[in-house]
Design an enzyme around this catalytic site. Structure first.
Site, mmCIF file in Angstrom:
data_model
loop_
_atom_site.group_PDB
_atom_site.id
_atom_site.type_symbol
_atom_site.label_atom_id
_atom_site.label_comp_id
_atom_site.label_asym_id
_atom_site.label_seq_id
_atom_site.Cartn_x
_atom_site.Cartn_y
_atom_site.Cartn_z
ATOM 1 N N HIS A 274 0.820 -1.220 0.000
ATOM 2 C CA HIS A 274 0.000 0.000 0.000
ATOM 3 C C HIS A 274 0.848 1.261 0.000
ATOM 4 O O HIS A 274 0.325 2.370 -0.225
ATOM 5 C CB HIS A 274 -0.946 -0.002 1.204
ATOM 6 C CG HIS A 274 -2.352 0.351 0.855
ATOM 7 N ND1 HIS A 274 -2.676 1.419 0.042
ATOM 8 C CD2 HIS A 274 -3.529 -0.225 1.191
ATOM 9 C CE1 HIS A 274 -3.981 1.498 -0.087
ATOM 10 N NE2 HIS A 274 -4.534 0.504 0.585
ATOM 11 N N ARG A 275 2.141 1.151 0.245
ATOM 12 C CA ARG A 275 3.013 2.321 0.124
ATOM 13 C C ARG A 275 3.219 2.696 -1.340
ATOM 14 O O ARG A 275 3.472 3.854 -1.670
ATOM 15 C CB ARG A 275 4.378 2.041 0.766
ATOM 16 C CG ARG A 275 4.370 1.749 2.239
ATOM 17 C CD ARG A 275 5.746 1.326 2.721
ATOM 18 N NE ARG A 275 6.209 0.115 2.040
ATOM 19 C CZ ARG A 275 7.403 -0.428 2.222
ATOM 20 N NH1 ARG A 275 8.261 0.121 3.074
ATOM 21 N NH2 ARG A 275 7.743 -1.529 1.572
#
Length: 489
Positions: free
Chosen positions: A460-461
């Site tokens: 998700h980064r």
């Protein structure tokens, strides 16, 4: 004069390896570049050739022992030693070293077919000699994805016979059973026997872990039966007494003998590397998962049409890999990694597609490098080559590094889905579940279709759910209608 063979640098930052087996014994006469030891690093199992020829004087290290780069593992002496009564001639000046690739015997009258004892070979890559290796490669017939190797198949099928547990025979002088897994060797060694003395149930009598565990169980059961059969009979006079003798209670010892033993399995070699990488992935990557059920009926129809049109077989895994590469070109953020030191997202230009594979050594992820530049046929052949090597886990270190995205066909293990762990430092992994017939609504009517579950785990980064969902629905659309990919070719 003795020569010491020092464990060379294994490359890829690897400084230690475990001795899998010795290929020679003390007293053997060996030639330059003859394989003498088989070692397992965290990357692969390789055979190391000796840079010296002569008589093996000492083997330094036992099977299962961890040795380090720069450590002496073998000592070789000259083949012919001078007798006590024969004067030793004065040493002659050493000739200059021949250039790489030159024939050192071209300008002399000596027989160039025999290497001088104690002499050394030229530059040698780890696991490969300068002479041809004639040792046969062990390759079981079945791979992770159910594709059989093109190697020679058995000439006849032996009728099935009732399975019998493997038994330890007296230590034979020849014909030992092959053992590939260091874990199997260690498990047998910790229980006091040699795994090579078992009759293996794997291909070509390969001894598997279940063979060792079965023998351990049989041995424990035999010990319990021996304890039960211990002499407990009463004296003869007891049977002629006017009063019946009471029946003795069974001894408590057999119950203790039947208690299963605990087994300690060291975390080492490949398992150690996998554990460290998975732990790092869970610790560093804030992962999220999206999944989707897909109608794969048309995918199988397209595969059959390809066979009819070309006469060549294309596996379902190869076709989905083709769709995956196309999806990564459309959503390149998923073909990335995170540089935590510089706090940057490194978006890779090339797609190096990792193929998760279950091997006798454990889970490994060999890589198809430059998958974005391959045709569907080339991609199919590259994956088939990796599947063939997965049968024995004998991957070179270069094949296990440099991946940018992983494809995991865990449907071959018989499961529908999985919350996979991202192969650090990559940013995503696509999972393929098993493909089975299910009821499905088609044109407002219920029909039986072949359905597969896709799951995408992503960092998700690197991206948000919109990018991940876009990639997953693109691959799903290609599976449902393979002809739709033509618009992007």
């Amino acid at each position: 004069m003795g020569q010491n063979f020092i464990l060379p640098d294994l490359g890829e930052g690897l400084t230690e390896a475990e001795i899998v087996s010795w290929l020679v014994a003390v007293g053997d006469t060996i030639a330059i570049d003859q394989p003498v030891i088989e070692v397992e690093s965290s990357k692969s199992i390789v055979e190391l050739p000796s840079p010296y020829g002569g008589v093996v004087e000492a083997l330094i290290g036992d099977v299962g022992q961890v040795v380090h780069a720069g450590q002496v593992i073998l000592t070789v002496t000259d083949t012919v030693a001078p007798s006590a009564g024969t004067p030793t001639p004065p040493p002659s000046p050493a000739p200059p070293a021949p250039d790489s690739g030159a024939d050192s015997g071209a300008d002399s009258g000596a027989d160039s077919s025999v290497a001088p004892a104690g002499s050394a070979s030229g530059a040698v890559l780890v696991g490969y000699g300068t002479s041809e290796n004639t040792r046969p490669v062990r390759r079981p017939a079945q791979g992770r994805f159910g594709i059989r190797s093109s190697a020679a198949q058995p000439a006849a099928v032996t009728p099935a016979t009732p399975a019998t547990p493997p038994r330890v025979a007296p230590t034979p002088r020849s014909g030992r059973s092959p053992v590939v897994s260091p874990l199997v060797r260690r498990l047998a060694r910790e229980n006091g026997f040699d795994a090579t003395t078992l009759q293996g149930s794997g291909p070509d009598a390969l001894v598997l872990r279940r063979d060792v565990e079965s023998y351990i169980r049989d041995r424990a059961a035999a010990a319990a039966e021996t304890a039960v059969a211990a002499p407990v009979a009463a004296p003869a006079s007891a049977f002629v007494a006017p009063v019946a003798a009471p029946v003795a209670a069974p001894p408590a010892a057999p119950e203790a003998a039947m208690k299963p033993e605990d087994i300690r399995i060291p975390i080492s070699g490949l398992r150690k590397v996998v554990s460290e990488r998975m732990t790092t992935s869970r610790r560093e990557i804030p992962e999220a998962t999206v999944w989707l059920d897909v109608d794969a009926t048309e995918l199988f129809a397209a595969r059959d049409r390809l066979l009819a049109a070309t006469g060549e077989r294309f596996s379902v895994t190869a076709l989905i890999a083709r769709f995956t590469v196309a999806g990564l070109r459309r959503y390149p953020l998923l073909n990335s990694s995170v540089d935590t030191a510089s706090q940057e997202i490194l978006q890779h230009g090339a797609v190096n597609l990792g193929i998760a594979a279950q091997t006798p050594r454990g889970l490994m992820v060999p890589v198809v490098h430059g998958a974005h530049a391959l045709t569907t046929r080339q991609l199919r052949d590259s994956i088939a080559g990796l599947v063939g090597q997965a049968a024995d886990g004998a991957f070179p270190p270069a094949a296990l590094s440099g991946g940018t995205f992983t494809l995991n066909n865990f449907g071959a293990l018989g499961v529908d889905g999985s919350a996979a762990i991202i192969n650090h430092p990559e940013a995503a992994i696509l999972g393929i579940g098993r493909m089975i017939e299910r009821p499905w609504v088609v044109n407002h009517e219920l029909a039986v279709r072949t359905v597969v579950e896709l799951s995408l785990v992503f960092d998700h980064r690197v991206c948000d759910g919109g990018t991940a969902a876009g990639f997953l629905t693109f691959v799903a659309a290609c599976i449902e209608s393979p002809v739709s990919l033509l618009a992007d070719l």
